[in-house]
Write a protein that holds these residues in place. Structure first.
Motif, PDB file in Angstrom:
ATOM      1  N   CYS A  29      37.785  29.075  80.557  1.00  0.00           N
ATOM      2  CA  CYS A  29      38.291  27.788  80.096  1.00  0.00           C
ATOM      3  C   CYS A  29      39.734  27.621  80.582  1.00  0.00           C
ATOM      4  O   CYS A  29      40.287  28.511  81.234  1.00  0.00           O
ATOM      5  N   HIS A  30      40.336  26.479  80.268  1.00  0.00           N
ATOM      6  CA  HIS A  30      41.670  26.178  80.808  1.00  0.00           C
ATOM      7  C   HIS A  30      42.728  25.920  79.749  1.00  0.00           C
ATOM      8  O   HIS A  30      43.922  26.074  80.020  1.00  0.00           O
ATOM      9  N   LEU A  31      42.321  25.534  78.553  1.00  0.00           N
ATOM     10  CA  LEU A  31      43.256  25.240  77.470  1.00  0.00           C
ATOM     11  C   LEU A  31      42.562  25.550  76.154  1.00  0.00           C
ATOM     12  O   LEU A  31      41.364  25.272  75.998  1.00  0.00           O
ATOM     13  N   PHE A  32      43.314  26.127  75.211  1.00  0.00           N
ATOM     14  CA  PHE A  32      42.760  26.418  73.883  1.00  0.00           C
ATOM     15  C   PHE A  32      43.492  25.599  72.845  1.00  0.00           C
ATOM     16  O   PHE A  32      44.723  25.549  72.812  1.00  0.00           O
ATOM     17  N   LEU A  33      42.714  24.985  71.972  1.00  0.00           N
ATOM     18  CA  LEU A  33      43.238  24.225  70.841  1.00  0.00           C
ATOM     19  C   LEU A  33      42.570  24.760  69.587  1.00  0.00           C
ATOM     20  O   LEU A  33      41.333  24.801  69.517  1.00  0.00           O
ATOM     21  N   GLY A  34      43.352  25.188  68.603  1.00  0.00           N
ATOM     22  CA  GLY A  34      42.692  25.716  67.417  1.00  0.00           C
ATOM     23  C   GLY A  34      43.641  26.096  66.305  1.00  0.00           C
ATOM     24  O   GLY A  34      44.867  25.938  66.391  1.00  0.00           O
ATOM     25  N   ASN A  35      43.031  26.607  65.235  1.00  0.00           N
ATOM     26  CA  ASN A  35      43.775  27.100  64.092  1.00  0.00           C
ATOM     27  C   ASN A  35      44.343  28.487  64.385  1.00  0.00           C
ATOM     28  O   ASN A  35      44.023  29.111  65.404  1.00  0.00           O
ATOM     29  N   ASP A  36      45.177  28.970  63.474  1.00  0.00           N
ATOM     30  CA  ASP A  36      45.650  30.351  63.528  1.00  0.00           C
ATOM     31  C   ASP A  36      44.449  31.248  63.235  1.00  0.00           C
ATOM     32  O   ASP A  36      43.997  31.352  62.097  1.00  0.00           O
ATOM     33  N   MET A  55      42.244  32.321  68.636  1.00  0.00           N
ATOM     34  CA  MET A  55      43.539  31.910  69.195  1.00  0.00           C
ATOM     35  C   MET A  55      44.213  33.076  69.917  1.00  0.00           C
ATOM     36  O   MET A  55      44.721  32.926  71.034  1.00  0.00           O
ATOM     37  N   HIS A  56      44.198  34.250  69.302  1.00  0.00           N
ATOM     38  CA  HIS A  56      44.836  35.425  69.913  1.00  0.00           C
ATOM     39  C   HIS A  56      44.080  35.877  71.161  1.00  0.00           C
ATOM     40  O   HIS A  56      44.697  36.296  72.146  1.00  0.00           O
ATOM     41  N   VAL A  57      42.750  35.804  71.126  1.00  0.00           N
ATOM     42  CA  VAL A  57      41.963  36.186  72.298  1.00  0.00           C
ATOM     43  C   VAL A  57      42.248  35.232  73.448  1.00  0.00           C
ATOM     44  O   VAL A  57      42.437  35.653  74.596  1.00  0.00           O
ATOM     45  N   ALA A  58      42.286  33.927  73.151  1.00  0.00           N
ATOM     46  CA  ALA A  58      42.568  32.935  74.190  1.00  0.00           C
ATOM     47  C   ALA A  58      43.915  33.197  74.845  1.00  0.00           C
ATOM     48  O   ALA A  58      44.048  33.155  76.080  1.00  0.00           O
ATOM     49  N   ALA A  59      44.916  33.468  74.039  1.00  0.00           N
ATOM     50  CA  ALA A  59      46.246  33.755  74.587  1.00  0.00           C
ATOM     51  C   ALA A  59      46.226  35.014  75.443  1.00  0.00           C
ATOM     52  O   ALA A  59      46.844  35.068  76.515  1.00  0.00           O
ATOM     53  N   ALA A  60      45.481  36.022  74.993  1.00  0.00           N
ATOM     54  CA  ALA A  60      45.465  37.307  75.687  1.00  0.00           C
ATOM     55  C   ALA A  60      44.737  37.260  77.026  1.00  0.00           C
ATOM     56  O   ALA A  60      44.990  38.098  77.893  1.00  0.00           O
ATOM     57  N   VAL A  61      43.841  36.280  77.213  1.00  0.00           N
ATOM     58  CA  VAL A  61      43.181  36.147  78.522  1.00  0.00           C
ATOM     59  C   VAL A  61      43.899  35.139  79.404  1.00  0.00           C
ATOM     60  O   VAL A  61      43.416  34.799  80.487  1.00  0.00           O
ATOM     61  N   GLY A  62      45.050  34.650  78.946  1.00  0.00           N
ATOM     62  CA  GLY A  62      45.918  33.854  79.799  1.00  0.00           C
ATOM     63  C   GLY A  62      45.889  32.359  79.612  1.00  0.00           C
ATOM     64  O   GLY A  62      46.550  31.629  80.362  1.00  0.00           O
ATOM     65  N   LEU A  63      45.140  31.852  78.629  1.00  0.00           N
ATOM     66  CA  LEU A  63      45.082  30.412  78.433  1.00  0.00           C
ATOM     67  C   LEU A  63      46.358  29.877  77.777  1.00  0.00           C
ATOM     68  O   LEU A  63      46.934  30.549  76.908  1.00  0.00           O
ATOM     69  N   PRO A  64      46.790  28.668  78.150  1.00  0.00           N
ATOM     70  CA  PRO A  64      47.780  27.981  77.331  1.00  0.00           C
ATOM     71  C   PRO A  64      47.153  27.686  75.968  1.00  0.00           C
ATOM     72  O   PRO A  64      45.978  27.311  75.890  1.00  0.00           O
ATOM     73  N   VAL A  65      47.920  27.852  74.909  1.00  0.00           N
ATOM     74  CA  VAL A  65      47.402  27.721  73.555  1.00  0.00           C
ATOM     75  C   VAL A  65      48.203  26.675  72.779  1.00  0.00           C
ATOM     76  O   VAL A  65      49.433  26.686  72.807  1.00  0.00           O
ATOM     77  N   VAL A  66      47.484  25.802  72.097  1.00  0.00           N
ATOM     78  CA  VAL A  66      48.092  24.905  71.111  1.00  0.00           C
ATOM     79  C   VAL A  66      47.528  25.328  69.761  1.00  0.00           C
ATOM     80  O   VAL A  66      46.320  25.197  69.510  1.00  0.00           O
ATOM     81  N   ALA A  67      48.391  25.887  68.921  1.00  0.00           N
ATOM     82  CA  ALA A  67      47.951  26.490  67.667  1.00  0.00           C
ATOM     83  C   ALA A  67      48.487  25.722  66.472  1.00  0.00           C
ATOM     84  O   ALA A  67      49.684  25.462  66.382  1.00  0.00           O
ATOM     85  N   VAL A  68      47.581  25.366  65.562  1.00  0.00           N
ATOM     86  CA  VAL A  68      47.953  24.646  64.346  1.00  0.00           C
ATOM     87  C   VAL A  68      48.124  25.663  63.222  1.00  0.00           C
ATOM     88  O   VAL A  68      47.166  26.334  62.823  1.00  0.00           O
ATOM     89  N   PHE A  69      49.350  25.769  62.718  1.00  0.00           N
ATOM     90  CA  PHE A  69      49.662  26.716  61.646  1.00  0.00           C
ATOM     91  C   PHE A  69      49.914  25.958  60.348  1.00  0.00           C
ATOM     92  O   PHE A  69      50.578  24.917  60.344  1.00  0.00           O
ATOM     93  N   GLY A  70      49.393  26.508  59.233  1.00  0.00           N
ATOM     94  CA  GLY A  70      49.627  25.913  57.933  1.00  0.00           C
ATOM     95  C   GLY A  70      50.192  26.902  56.942  1.00  0.00           C
ATOM     96  O   GLY A  70      51.408  27.028  56.808  1.00  0.00           O
ATOM     97  N   PRO A  71      49.325  27.669  56.245  1.00  0.00           N
ATOM     98  CA  PRO A  71      49.808  28.566  55.191  1.00  0.00           C
ATOM     99  C   PRO A  71      50.332  29.899  55.694  1.00  0.00           C
ATOM    100  O   PRO A  71      50.796  30.712  54.892  1.00  0.00           O
TER     101      PRO A  71
END
Length: 348
Positions: free
Chosen positions: A260-267, A271-287
């Motif tokens: 894939c090319h971009l990851f969008l998701g929750n914490d 999310m960590h796997v996507a970042a570790a394989v090199g994807l740009p990550v947009v992460a939504v953090f709450g609590p």
């Protein structure tokens, strides 16, 4: 020397702990290292060249209950380990090493387990080490005398073999992904609890906007328990996404996300796997707190609103979930667009 290492249980923590595991392997290149881990964590670690063997600990199956843990302890005893390093914080990790008769047992002195450790390591006090959890695991090795200094890695990477990448590409195409199209992966849930989950309607809104702008394929990833969330997202999308929720195993994620090319998701672990394989990550953090558990990558945008009660670290919100509902689709779209533009430029 034979070293037993008890890995962490959560996928995100397993990624964050990788620098410590790699440091242990580097410090003892000739040692025989065995990592005891939940089956899905072992699958994430398979190709990382950090140990000689994996020993799967399945407390819901073969090792359920007291008799199951005794069975595992007996198997470990037969291997005659010299030292145990406990990255997992739980009492159970120390009990298992003690019952395995491992003569040297190293771990943080917490969760009432100090008497079971031969080297109980004092917990870092507030402000003693940087807040990110990668330092927590590395500091254990440092205080145990395995590291002279604690490194500060700006990227934690996962190796994915070419064979697995090819198989993942074939699977995605068979599932409906277009060969050569831009792919946006969406992590729909978070196994920690509902409090970490952004509303499905807002995921759908952002996915619709990004898909319209880039003609991308949107691919939903999640467990069977998150099928309802995926269905809610799918119902509000103008073009049906490729829904892989419940259709893949955790161990498949590194290869699938690498295509894939971009990851969008929750914490989440995804999310960590996507970042570790090199994807740009947009992460939504709450609590939760990104200072402690954000992906270790320079290619990440965190979207967070912080009401007075955040971070609370609760699994479910006892009030109105304001930390998540305050995050708008506009905010997440704005965080994703620079990455999307950069990807389009690179692919042009």
């Amino acid at each position: 020397m034979k070293i037993f290492i008890r890995a962490t249980n959560w996928v995100g923590d397993a990624i964050i702990a990788l620098p410590a595991l790699r440091a242990a392997r580097k410090s003892f290149p000739e040692a025989e290292i065995a990592i005891v881990a939940r089956p899905y964590v072992a699958d994430i670690y398979r190709d990382q060249e950090i140990c000689n063997q994996f020993i799967e600990y399945d407390p819901k199956g073969l090792h359920a209950g007291f008799s199951g843990r005794e069975r595992l302890a007996s198997e470990l005893r037969a291997q005659k380990f010299d030292v145990a390093l406990l990255l997992q914080n739980a009492f159970d990790a120390a009990w298992l090493a003690w019952r395995a008769h491992i003569p040297e047992r190293i771990g943080y002195a917490r969760d009432g387990r100090s008497l079971l450790l031969t080297k109980p390591v004092p917990l870092p006090r507030y402000g003693e080490i940087p807040p990110h959890e990668k330092f927590y695991y590395l500091e254990l090795l440092h205080r145990a005398g395995w590291l002279d200094a604690v490194p500060d890695e700006t990227f934690i990477g996962l190796r994915v073999s070419e064979e697995k990448r090819r198989s993942a590409e074939e699977f995605l195409c068979k599932s409906g992904a277009r060969h050569g199209a831009l792919r946006i992966a969406v992590g729909v849930g978070a196994s920690y609890g509902s409090a970490k989950c952004w509303p499905p309607s807002r995921f759908a809104e952002v996915a619709n906007r990004l898909q319209s702008e880039s003609d991308s394929d949107v691919i939903l990833f999640g467990t069977c328990a998150e099928a309802g969330v995926a269905s809610a997202i799918s119902a509000e999308m103008r073009r049906p996404p490729i829904d892989l929720t419940g259709k893949t195993a955790i161990g498949d994620l590194p290869a699938l996300l690498s295509q894939c090319h971009l990851f969008l998701g929750n914490d989440s672990g995804a999310m960590h796997v996507a970042a570790a394989v090199g994807l740009p990550v947009v992460a939504v953090f709450g609590p939760t707190d990104p200072y402690g558990t954000s992906p270790v990558t320079p290619r990440c945008n965190i979207v967070q609103q912080k009401p007075y009660c955040s971070p609370c670290f609760l699994r479910s919100c006892p009030t109105d979930h304001r930390c998540m509902t305050a995050i708008t689709a506009d905010m997440v779209e704005a965080a994703a667009k620079p990455w999307l533009h950069s990807i389009q430029v690179q692919r042009a």
